[in-house]
Design an enzyme around this catalytic site. Sequence first.
Site, PDB file in Angstrom:
ATOM      1  N   GLU A  96      25.666  70.274  10.564  1.00  0.00           N
ATOM      2  CA  GLU A  96      25.822  69.184  11.528  1.00  0.00           C
ATOM      3  C   GLU A  96      25.321  69.619  12.906  1.00  0.00           C
ATOM      4  O   GLU A  96      25.480  70.777  13.280  1.00  0.00           O
ATOM      5  CB  GLU A  96      27.302  68.911  11.758  1.00  0.00           C
ATOM      6  CG  GLU A  96      28.006  68.206  10.686  1.00  0.00           C
ATOM      7  CD  GLU A  96      29.484  68.059  11.064  1.00  0.00           C
ATOM      8  OE1 GLU A  96      30.242  67.767  10.154  1.00  0.00           O
ATOM      9  OE2 GLU A  96      29.858  68.258  12.244  1.00  0.00           O
ATOM     10  N   CYS A 109      24.904  70.185  20.655  1.00  0.00           N
ATOM     11  CA  CYS A 109      25.810  71.220  20.181  1.00  0.00           C
ATOM     12  C   CYS A 109      25.246  71.755  18.861  1.00  0.00           C
ATOM     13  O   CYS A 109      25.164  71.030  17.870  1.00  0.00           O
ATOM     14  CB  CYS A 109      27.192  70.591  19.999  1.00  0.00           C
ATOM     15  SG  CYS A 109      28.404  71.765  19.442  1.00  0.00           S
ATOM     16  N   CYS A 116      32.178  78.762   7.998  1.00  0.00           N
ATOM     17  CA  CYS A 116      32.609  79.736   9.010  1.00  0.00           C
ATOM     18  C   CYS A 116      33.769  80.550   8.459  1.00  0.00           C
ATOM     19  O   CYS A 116      34.694  79.995   7.860  1.00  0.00           O
ATOM     20  CB  CYS A 116      33.045  78.990  10.277  1.00  0.00           C
ATOM     21  SG  CYS A 116      33.576  80.096  11.584  1.00  0.00           S
ATOM     22  N   CYS A 120      39.745  79.046  11.813  1.00  0.00           N
ATOM     23  CA  CYS A 120      40.732  78.522  12.762  1.00  0.00           C
ATOM     24  C   CYS A 120      41.477  77.371  12.083  1.00  0.00           C
ATOM     25  O   CYS A 120      40.860  76.535  11.423  1.00  0.00           O
ATOM     26  CB  CYS A 120      40.039  78.034  14.027  1.00  0.00           C
ATOM     27  SG  CYS A 120      39.057  79.318  14.805  1.00  0.00           S
ATOM     28  N   CYS A 123      40.412  73.472  12.553  1.00  0.00           N
ATOM     29  CA  CYS A 123      38.997  73.131  12.535  1.00  0.00           C
ATOM     30  C   CYS A 123      38.522  72.767  11.127  1.00  0.00           C
ATOM     31  O   CYS A 123      38.760  73.505  10.172  1.00  0.00           O
ATOM     32  CB  CYS A 123      38.223  74.324  13.074  1.00  0.00           C
ATOM     33  SG  CYS A 123      36.470  74.243  12.771  1.00  0.00           S
ATOM     34  N   CYS A 343      34.374  69.161  14.949  1.00  0.00           N
ATOM     35  CA  CYS A 343      33.330  70.011  14.394  1.00  0.00           C
ATOM     36  C   CYS A 343      33.496  70.185  12.878  1.00  0.00           C
ATOM     37  O   CYS A 343      34.548  70.568  12.404  1.00  0.00           O
ATOM     38  CB  CYS A 343      33.400  71.314  15.158  1.00  0.00           C
ATOM     39  SG  CYS A 343      32.994  72.781  14.315  1.00  0.00           S
TER      40      CYS A 343
HETATM   41  S1  SF4 Z   1      36.534  76.569  15.583  1.00  0.00           S
HETATM   42 FE1  SF4 Z   1      35.783  76.301  13.475  1.00  0.00          FE
HETATM   43  S2  SF4 Z   1      33.603  76.780  13.578  1.00  0.00           S
HETATM   44 FE2  SF4 Z   1      34.539  77.575  15.462  1.00  0.00          FE
HETATM   45  S3  SF4 Z   1      35.063  79.701  14.993  1.00  0.00           S
HETATM   46 FE3  SF4 Z   1      36.887  78.504  14.474  1.00  0.00          FE
HETATM   47  S4  SF4 Z   1      36.663  77.993  12.284  1.00  0.00           S
HETATM   48 FE4  SF4 Z   1      34.669  78.684  13.022  1.00  0.00          FE
END
Ligand code: SF4
Length: 352
Positions: A96, A109, A116, A120, A123, A343
């Site tokens: 994306e 962005c 990833c 987190c 997210c 995101c």
């Molecule tokens: S916010 Fe999402 S994309 Fe960014 S580092 Fe944390 S898990 Fe990865």
Amino acid sequence: MIEKSGKISIYNLSREDIFEWSKSAGISTFYAEKIWLNLYRNKITDFSKTLDLREDIVELLEQTFYFNKIDLIEVQKASDETMKFLFQLADHSHIETVLMEHKFGKSICVTTQIGCNIGCNFCASGLKPKKRDLETSEMIAQILAVEKYLKENEGEKITHVVVMGIGEPFDNYDNVIKFLEIINDDKGMAIGSRHITVSTSGLAPRILGFSKENIRANLAISLHAPNDLLRSKLMKINKTYPLKQLFDAIYKYIEVTNKRVSFEYIMINNFNDGVEEARELLALLEPIKKYAYVNLIPYNPVLEIGFERSSDERIKAFFEFLIQHKVRCVMRREHGTDIDAACGQLRSKYLN
Ligand code: SF4
């Protein structure tokens, strides 16, 4: 990325790389410069369309390099003009890219990884483990593809780049640094370093490395909590690099660069948004108040994750506490709440 044919993507090369390759191929600097201008000023996507290049050079370029294939699958547009692009890459992976509308221009962005590993808890991207790092060329291709879309539909230019999409940029460090060099080159896209921001979840040793890079892009830290207990609940990375280690790296970064640092803080209802947390944040920022800039971001709920957005009253109280104590702080406008704006949401939905 090297194709089966043995060719490499031309967008992986910085201007310096193009000059080096040209030199080794017996091509003069005069023509090396023209290759670069064709790529980033004329935006050619086919070597046979290059201007002012000798036929033998065009042939050599065709034999050595290829242009990345990046297909636009879907575009979502929110009522506030935020746009979200879903792309398919050559290996059929999906990424994306988000385009945001500001008073000062359009900022893109950029995504740096497929999935990833930082994981987190708030997210959508963290729900899918990393499949691979993106090549520099695949980050460049995102900008060129969005620019092309804008040219065909609206005609406005991208003015700012934030490296804040899916992925942890500092977990793909070398490719990201080369990407920054290419977009910043004043004879190419010429995006000024003050218009480029790299956001990290807090890979402390990389922050120190970044302070020594030639490119003077801005640094943003995804902080989101003012103590280790809360931050570790939100971000696994905090167990590897707790706040003490993270802030030691940030203090050092400021000492070396004399640049300001932005702190991203998503406001999650009754989790990290009380005045007590604002007080703890103030204590963390006290030694670097002059350099710190806090962005309070209302949380964009993700279907699969239980957190809720803070109320406007709680956000306001948090904001006012920081302002009263002379911390520079903004309540960031929400972008694209009527599309899958958090995101990784569009990609997740597509993959599901
Ligand atoms: S916010 Fe999402 S994309 Fe960014 S580092 Fe944390 S898990 Fe990865």
